[in-house]
Design a protein around this motif. Structure first.
Motif, PDB file in Angstrom:
ATOM      1  N   PHE A  53      13.594  -1.543 -10.131  1.00 43.07           N
ATOM      2  CA  PHE A  53      12.240  -1.270  -9.650  1.00 43.07           C
ATOM      3  C   PHE A  53      11.950  -2.323  -8.603  1.00 43.07           C
ATOM      4  O   PHE A  53      11.991  -3.509  -8.896  1.00 43.07           O
ATOM      5  CB  PHE A  53      11.261  -1.399 -10.828  1.00 43.07           C
ATOM      6  CG  PHE A  53       9.824  -1.158 -10.473  1.00 43.07           C
ATOM      7  CD1 PHE A  53       9.267   0.088 -10.647  1.00 43.07           C
ATOM      8  CD2 PHE A  53       9.025  -2.174  -9.985  1.00 43.07           C
ATOM      9  CE1 PHE A  53       7.941   0.315 -10.341  1.00 43.07           C
ATOM     10  CE2 PHE A  53       7.702  -1.955  -9.663  1.00 43.07           C
ATOM     11  CZ  PHE A  53       7.155  -0.704  -9.852  1.00 43.07           C
ATOM     12  N   LYS A  54      11.701  -1.909  -7.360  1.00 42.06           N
ATOM     13  CA  LYS A  54      11.538  -2.899  -6.289  1.00 42.06           C
ATOM     14  C   LYS A  54      10.363  -2.545  -5.394  1.00 42.06           C
ATOM     15  O   LYS A  54      10.151  -1.391  -5.039  1.00 42.06           O
ATOM     16  CB  LYS A  54      12.806  -2.972  -5.443  1.00 42.06           C
ATOM     17  CG  LYS A  54      12.691  -4.019  -4.353  1.00 42.06           C
ATOM     18  CD  LYS A  54      13.981  -4.281  -3.665  1.00 42.06           C
ATOM     19  CE  LYS A  54      13.701  -5.347  -2.611  1.00 42.06           C
ATOM     20  NZ  LYS A  54      14.845  -5.881  -2.014  1.00 42.06           N
ATOM     21  N   ILE A  55       9.605  -3.570  -5.019  1.00 41.47           N
ATOM     22  CA  ILE A  55       8.533  -3.466  -4.026  1.00 41.47           C
ATOM     23  C   ILE A  55       8.898  -4.423  -2.908  1.00 41.47           C
ATOM     24  O   ILE A  55       9.174  -5.593  -3.147  1.00 41.47           O
ATOM     25  CB  ILE A  55       7.167  -3.873  -4.622  1.00 41.47           C
ATOM     26  CG1 ILE A  55       6.814  -3.037  -5.852  1.00 41.47           C
ATOM     27  CG2 ILE A  55       6.071  -3.792  -3.564  1.00 41.47           C
ATOM     28  CD1 ILE A  55       6.584  -1.590  -5.594  1.00 41.47           C
ATOM     29  N   GLY A  56       8.923  -3.932  -1.666  1.00 40.57           N
ATOM     30  CA  GLY A  56       9.265  -4.770  -0.516  1.00 40.57           C
ATOM     31  C   GLY A  56       8.291  -4.578   0.628  1.00 40.57           C
ATOM     32  O   GLY A  56       7.168  -4.132   0.420  1.00 40.57           O
ATOM     33  N   PHE A  58       6.408  -2.839   2.888  1.00 38.88           N
ATOM     34  CA  PHE A  58       5.927  -1.472   3.093  1.00 38.88           C
ATOM     35  C   PHE A  58       6.859  -0.414   2.497  1.00 38.88           C
ATOM     36  O   PHE A  58       6.954   0.687   3.013  1.00 38.88           O
ATOM     37  CB  PHE A  58       5.679  -1.177   4.581  1.00 38.88           C
ATOM     38  CG  PHE A  58       4.545  -1.964   5.147  1.00 38.88           C
ATOM     39  CD1 PHE A  58       3.240  -1.640   4.835  1.00 38.88           C
ATOM     40  CD2 PHE A  58       4.784  -3.035   5.991  1.00 38.88           C
ATOM     41  CE1 PHE A  58       2.188  -2.367   5.351  1.00 38.88           C
ATOM     42  CE2 PHE A  58       3.737  -3.771   6.518  1.00 38.88           C
ATOM     43  CZ  PHE A  58       2.428  -3.437   6.196  1.00 38.88           C
ATOM     44  N   TYR A  59       7.537  -0.735   1.437  1.00 41.18           N
ATOM     45  CA  TYR A  59       8.364   0.260   0.753  1.00 41.18           C
ATOM     46  C   TYR A  59       8.516  -0.156  -0.697  1.00 41.18           C
ATOM     47  O   TYR A  59       8.212  -1.285  -1.089  1.00 41.18           O
ATOM     48  CB  TYR A  59       9.745   0.407   1.400  1.00 41.18           C
ATOM     49  CG  TYR A  59      10.686  -0.734   1.100  1.00 41.18           C
ATOM     50  CD1 TYR A  59      11.587  -0.639   0.044  1.00 41.18           C
ATOM     51  CD2 TYR A  59      10.662  -1.908   1.845  1.00 41.18           C
ATOM     52  CE1 TYR A  59      12.444  -1.683  -0.253  1.00 41.18           C
ATOM     53  CE2 TYR A  59      11.512  -2.952   1.550  1.00 41.18           C
ATOM     54  CZ  TYR A  59      12.391  -2.838   0.506  1.00 41.18           C
ATOM     55  OH  TYR A  59      13.230  -3.881   0.207  1.00 41.18           O
ATOM     56  N   GLY A  60       8.951   0.763  -1.479  1.00 40.28           N
ATOM     57  CA  GLY A  60       9.277   0.487  -2.862  1.00 40.28           C
ATOM     58  C   GLY A  60      10.226   1.561  -3.331  1.00 40.28           C
ATOM     59  O   GLY A  60      10.339   2.614  -2.701  1.00 40.28           O
ATOM     60  N   TYR A  61      10.937   1.302  -4.382  1.00 40.14           N
ATOM     61  CA  TYR A  61      11.800   2.339  -4.943  1.00 40.14           C
ATOM     62  C   TYR A  61      12.100   2.062  -6.398  1.00 40.14           C
ATOM     63  O   TYR A  61      11.992   0.940  -6.879  1.00 40.14           O
ATOM     64  CB  TYR A  61      13.091   2.518  -4.141  1.00 40.14           C
ATOM     65  CG  TYR A  61      14.060   1.369  -4.192  1.00 40.14           C
ATOM     66  CD1 TYR A  61      15.014   1.282  -5.195  1.00 40.14           C
ATOM     67  CD2 TYR A  61      14.039   0.373  -3.223  1.00 40.14           C
ATOM     68  CE1 TYR A  61      15.917   0.237  -5.246  1.00 40.14           C
ATOM     69  CE2 TYR A  61      14.931  -0.673  -3.255  1.00 40.14           C
ATOM     70  CZ  TYR A  61      15.873  -0.736  -4.267  1.00 40.14           C
ATOM     71  OH  TYR A  61      16.757  -1.782  -4.306  1.00 40.14           O
ATOM     72  N   VAL A  62      12.450   3.147  -7.072  1.00 35.61           N
ATOM     73  CA  VAL A  62      12.887   3.096  -8.462  1.00 35.61           C
ATOM     74  C   VAL A  62      14.250   3.759  -8.501  1.00 35.61           C
ATOM     75  O   VAL A  62      14.422   4.857  -7.987  1.00 35.61           O
ATOM     76  CB  VAL A  62      11.912   3.880  -9.378  1.00 35.61           C
ATOM     77  CG1 VAL A  62      12.401   3.860 -10.810  1.00 35.61           C
ATOM     78  CG2 VAL A  62      10.513   3.311  -9.279  1.00 35.61           C
ATOM     79  N   ARG A  63      15.218   3.059  -9.088  1.00 33.42           N
ATOM     80  CA  ARG A  63      16.563   3.619  -9.175  1.00 33.42           C
ATOM     81  C   ARG A  63      16.934   3.800 -10.649  1.00 33.42           C
ATOM     82  O   ARG A  63      16.921   2.837 -11.414  1.00 33.42           O
ATOM     83  CB  ARG A  63      17.564   2.690  -8.485  1.00 33.42           C
ATOM     84  CG  ARG A  63      18.971   3.270  -8.442  1.00 33.42           C
ATOM     85  CD  ARG A  63      19.923   2.421  -7.632  1.00 33.42           C
ATOM     86  NE  ARG A  63      20.017   1.081  -8.200  1.00 33.42           N
ATOM     87  CZ  ARG A  63      20.295   0.000  -7.483  1.00 33.42           C
ATOM     88  NH1 ARG A  63      20.504   0.091  -6.193  1.00 33.42           N
ATOM     89  NH2 ARG A  63      20.367  -1.184  -8.053  1.00 33.42           N
TER      90      ARG A  63
END
Length: 199
Positions: A53-56, A58-63
């Motif tokens: 789970f990552k927030i960077g 102006f983006y984020g994603y769940v793998r």
């Protein structure tokens, strides 16, 4: 969360705080977290474990830990979950600001950030959630990838045209209102206070 992820998040927050006000900076990060939590909830509903789970910036994603292998409608639910959570949060913020008007300065930035996340992510292009939804539908019906590309180019062009027309009308309205205000002030300065009520 690794040390590099934490450093990236701190730099992202610092950048947002320097370029915007602090409430909006926090609101953007919260909107990103809310968006990704929407995906996490649906991954859990469909019995997938989360690997990352990552927030960077102006983006984020769940793998997930394994490859997604779901029926088309469940894939669409999974991809639409993030924008849905943003939309529900924006609606909740709107209701809170109507019930408690004194909270408006704190709630409106969160409402705005969530609406931006909702609208930005349902655009059916590339790796955005809208693009993944369209890709799921195209894969379900075994449609040609060239048709998908043409569809996405057409849709993005239509969205850009709509935004230009909308902002053109908004700017025209703002200009008319500004000119009206300027003319009212200059008329009052020349002729004193006008009395429209006849006795």
């Amino acid at each position: 969360m690794t040390k590099n992820d934490l450093i990236e998040l701190i730099l992202f927050f610092a950048y947002l705080t320097l370029t915007m006000n602090a409430f909006f900076a926090v609101s953007i990060i919260l909107a990103l977290v809310i968006h990704e939590l929407g995906h996490v909830v649906f991954f859990k509903i469909y019995n997938y474990k989360i690997d990352k789970f990552k927030i960077g910036f102006f983006y984020g994603y769940v793998r997930p830990t394994e490859k997604i292998n779901l029926p088309c409608y469940k894939e669409i639910n999974l991809f639409f979950a993030g924008p849905l959570f943003n939309f529900m949060t924006a609606c909740a913020c709107f209701i809170i600001s109507m019930i408690f008007p004194t909270t408006i300065q704190y709630v409106v930035p969160l409402l705005t950030a969530n609406l931006l996340m909702f609208v930005g992510n349902i655009i059916p292009v590339g790796l955005l959630d809208g693009g993944r939804i369209v890709l799921s539908i195209f894969n379900k019906f075994n449609l040609n990838k060239k048709i998908l590309l043409c569809f996405q180019v057409f849709l993005v062009s239509a969205i850009i045209t709509f935004v230009n027309i909308y902002f053109g009308i908004f700017l025209l309205f703002t200009l008319i209102m500004s000119l009206n205000l300027i003319l009212d002030e200059s008329c009052t300065e020349k002729h004193g206070e006008l009395n429209y009520i006849k006795e």
